[in-house]
Scaffold this motif. Structure first.
Motif, PDB file in Angstrom:
ATOM      1  N   TRP A  77      41.127   6.683  68.283  1.00  0.00           N
ATOM      2  CA  TRP A  77      39.853   6.582  67.567  1.00  0.00           C
ATOM      3  C   TRP A  77      39.018   7.553  68.006  1.00  0.00           C
ATOM      4  N   PHE A  78      38.492   8.451  67.162  1.00  0.00           N
ATOM      5  CA  PHE A  78      37.594   9.637  67.725  1.00  0.00           C
ATOM      6  C   PHE A  78      36.158   8.964  67.131  1.00  0.00           C
ATOM      7  N   ALA A  79      34.985   9.235  67.939  1.00  0.00           N
ATOM      8  CA  ALA A  79      33.565   8.869  67.311  1.00  0.00           C
ATOM      9  C   ALA A  79      33.080  10.079  66.373  1.00  0.00           C
ATOM     10  N   ILE A  80      32.723   9.681  65.297  1.00  0.00           N
ATOM     11  CA  ILE A  80      32.102  10.868  64.366  1.00  0.00           C
ATOM     12  C   ILE A  80      30.721  10.727  64.437  1.00  0.00           C
ATOM     13  N   SER A  81      30.182   9.709  64.764  1.00  0.00           N
ATOM     14  CA  SER A  81      28.636   9.716  64.701  1.00  0.00           C
ATOM     15  C   SER A  81      28.098   8.166  65.412  1.00  0.00           C
ATOM     16  N   TRP A  82      26.915   8.464  66.125  1.00  0.00           N
ATOM     17  CA  TRP A  82      26.160   7.521  66.392  1.00  0.00           C
ATOM     18  C   TRP A  82      24.946   7.530  65.926  1.00  0.00           C
ATOM     19  N   ASN A  83      24.375   6.081  65.614  1.00  0.00           N
ATOM     20  CA  ASN A  83      22.752   5.982  65.374  1.00  0.00           C
ATOM     21  C   ASN A  83      22.441   5.006  66.187  1.00  0.00           C
ATOM     22  N   ILE A  84      21.487   5.471  67.172  1.00  0.00           N
ATOM     23  CA  ILE A  84      20.924   4.402  68.189  1.00  0.00           C
ATOM     24  C   ILE A  84      19.666   4.247  68.163  1.00  0.00           C
ATOM     25  N   GLU A  85      19.034   2.716  67.928  1.00  0.00           N
ATOM     26  CA  GLU A  85      17.600   2.656  67.882  1.00  0.00           C
ATOM     27  C   GLU A  85      17.264   1.837  69.102  1.00  0.00           C
ATOM     28  N   ILE A  86      16.262   2.324  69.743  1.00  0.00           N
ATOM     29  CA  ILE A  86      15.851   1.784  71.104  1.00  0.00           C
ATOM     30  C   ILE A  86      14.545   1.263  70.761  1.00  0.00           C
ATOM     31  N   LYS A  87      14.249  -0.336  70.890  1.00  0.00           N
ATOM     32  CA  LYS A  87      13.497  -0.718  70.723  1.00  0.00           C
ATOM     33  C   LYS A  87      12.329  -0.890  72.300  1.00  0.00           C
ATOM     34  N   ARG A  88      13.230  -1.021  73.299  1.00  0.00           N
ATOM     35  CA  ARG A  88      12.780  -0.916  74.852  1.00  0.00           C
ATOM     36  C   ARG A  88      14.049  -0.654  75.896  1.00  0.00           C
ATOM     37  N   TYR A  89      13.534   0.004  76.766  1.00  0.00           N
ATOM     38  CA  TYR A  89      14.781   0.400  77.927  1.00  0.00           C
ATOM     39  C   TYR A  89      14.690  -0.770  78.812  1.00  0.00           C
ATOM     40  N   PRO A  90      15.737  -0.903  79.143  1.00  0.00           N
ATOM     41  CA  PRO A  90      16.317  -1.875  80.260  1.00  0.00           C
ATOM     42  C   PRO A  90      15.618  -1.748  81.634  1.00  0.00           C
ATOM     43  N   LYS A  91      14.983  -2.486  82.197  1.00  0.00           N
ATOM     44  CA  LYS A  91      14.577  -2.263  83.747  1.00  0.00           C
ATOM     45  C   LYS A  91      15.542  -2.203  84.691  1.00  0.00           C
ATOM     46  N   MET A  92      15.282  -1.702  85.776  1.00  0.00           N
ATOM     47  CA  MET A  92      16.405  -1.526  86.935  1.00  0.00           C
ATOM     48  C   MET A  92      16.603  -2.778  87.592  1.00  0.00           C
ATOM     49  N   PHE A  93      17.844  -3.297  87.482  1.00  0.00           N
ATOM     50  CA  PHE A  93      18.259  -4.690  87.827  1.00  0.00           C
ATOM     51  C   PHE A  93      18.221  -5.688  86.961  1.00  0.00           C
ATOM     52  N   GLU A  94      17.777  -5.233  85.899  1.00  0.00           N
ATOM     53  CA  GLU A  94      17.469  -6.264  84.786  1.00  0.00           C
ATOM     54  C   GLU A  94      18.998  -6.795  84.142  1.00  0.00           C
ATOM     55  N   ASP A  95      18.916  -8.349  84.145  1.00  0.00           N
ATOM     56  CA  ASP A  95      20.204  -8.727  83.415  1.00  0.00           C
ATOM     57  C   ASP A  95      20.233  -8.386  81.911  1.00  0.00           C
ATOM     58  N   ILE A  96      21.434  -7.753  81.448  1.00  0.00           N
ATOM     59  CA  ILE A  96      21.566  -7.463  80.101  1.00  0.00           C
ATOM     60  C   ILE A  96      23.066  -7.857  79.488  1.00  0.00           C
ATOM     61  N   VAL A  97      23.011  -8.059  78.038  1.00  0.00           N
ATOM     62  CA  VAL A  97      24.458  -8.745  77.449  1.00  0.00           C
ATOM     63  C   VAL A  97      24.528  -7.487  76.444  1.00  0.00           C
TER      64      VAL A  97
END
Length: 207
Positions: free
Chosen positions: A25-45
């Motif tokens: 599988w080769f990526a053709i395109s990405w569209n990434i929307e960023i509402k806010r950036y994670p903070k350092m050491f913040e838990d994310i899922v």
């Protein structure tokens, strides 16, 4: 993108399987929307799932949430299944789709796959593809194009949207030349090979 690989691993469609089948599988395109950036050491899922298939392409969402379930980043991506023996797109059969159970598409704005390249772009210093840029397919990793383009944002600038259109693969020791267009609301980086018509990727940052 690592999460996408983990998903493939979990259903038995990881690197070893794909190399054995000579398909990838080769990526053709990405569209990434960023509402806010994670903070350092913040838990994310991080969550990912395919939501559709066509004859030769797969469509996938990737979502990053905080520990309370709030979506911080959402991404839409398009992938092409390629026959590694011919280098051409391969038709997706039932075996290729096995284990990838489509779920509903995440409700984010649809954008064109192709990114318009501004008529006026300025060439920047050439870059030689290094060993650390190469992924398991023997080509420059998709993420490295974004890292390269990010160098042309001013320090501290955090885009609210990143779009990438992948056109051609880059090889180890190949010389790449970024062409940059800057506007107050948008920076576009067109990454080319030595030949001006050899476009490798186009990265657009919305500010």
């Amino acid at each position: 993108q690592d999460c996408v690989n983990v998903n493939s691993e979990s259903i038995g469609r990881a690197t070893g399987y794909m190399m054995e089948k000579r398909r990838c599988w080769f990526a053709i395109s990405w569209n990434i929307e960023i509402k806010r950036y994670p903070k350092m050491f913040e838990d994310i899922v991080i969550k990912t799932w395919p939501y559709d298939f066509s004859a030769i392409m797969g469509f996938r969402n990737v979502i990053i949430e905080d520990s309370d379930g709030n979506v911080m980043i959402c991404a839409d991506s398009i992938w092409s299944l390629v026959d590694l023996n011919t280098g051409r797109p391969a038709r997706i059969n039932e075996e290729d789709r096995h284990g990838y159970d489509p779920e509903p598409r995440f409700p984010m704005k649809e954008v064109p796959r192709k990114i318009a390249i501004p008529s006026e772009t300025a060439p920047q210093e050439a870059y030689c593809v290094s060993k650390s840029d190469i992924d398991y397919n023997g080509h420059m990793s998709n993420a490295e194009y974004i890292r390269m383009a990010d160098e042309f944002l001013e320090m501290g600038v955090k885009p609210k949207q990143i779009r990438v259109e992948y056109k051609n693969q880059s090889q180890y020791k190949e010389i790449l030349i970024p062409y940059v267009s800057r506007k107050p609301e948008c920076v576009v980086v067109c990454i080319k090979g030595k030949e001006k018509d050899d476009i490798k990727a186009v990265v657009e940052f919305r500010l």
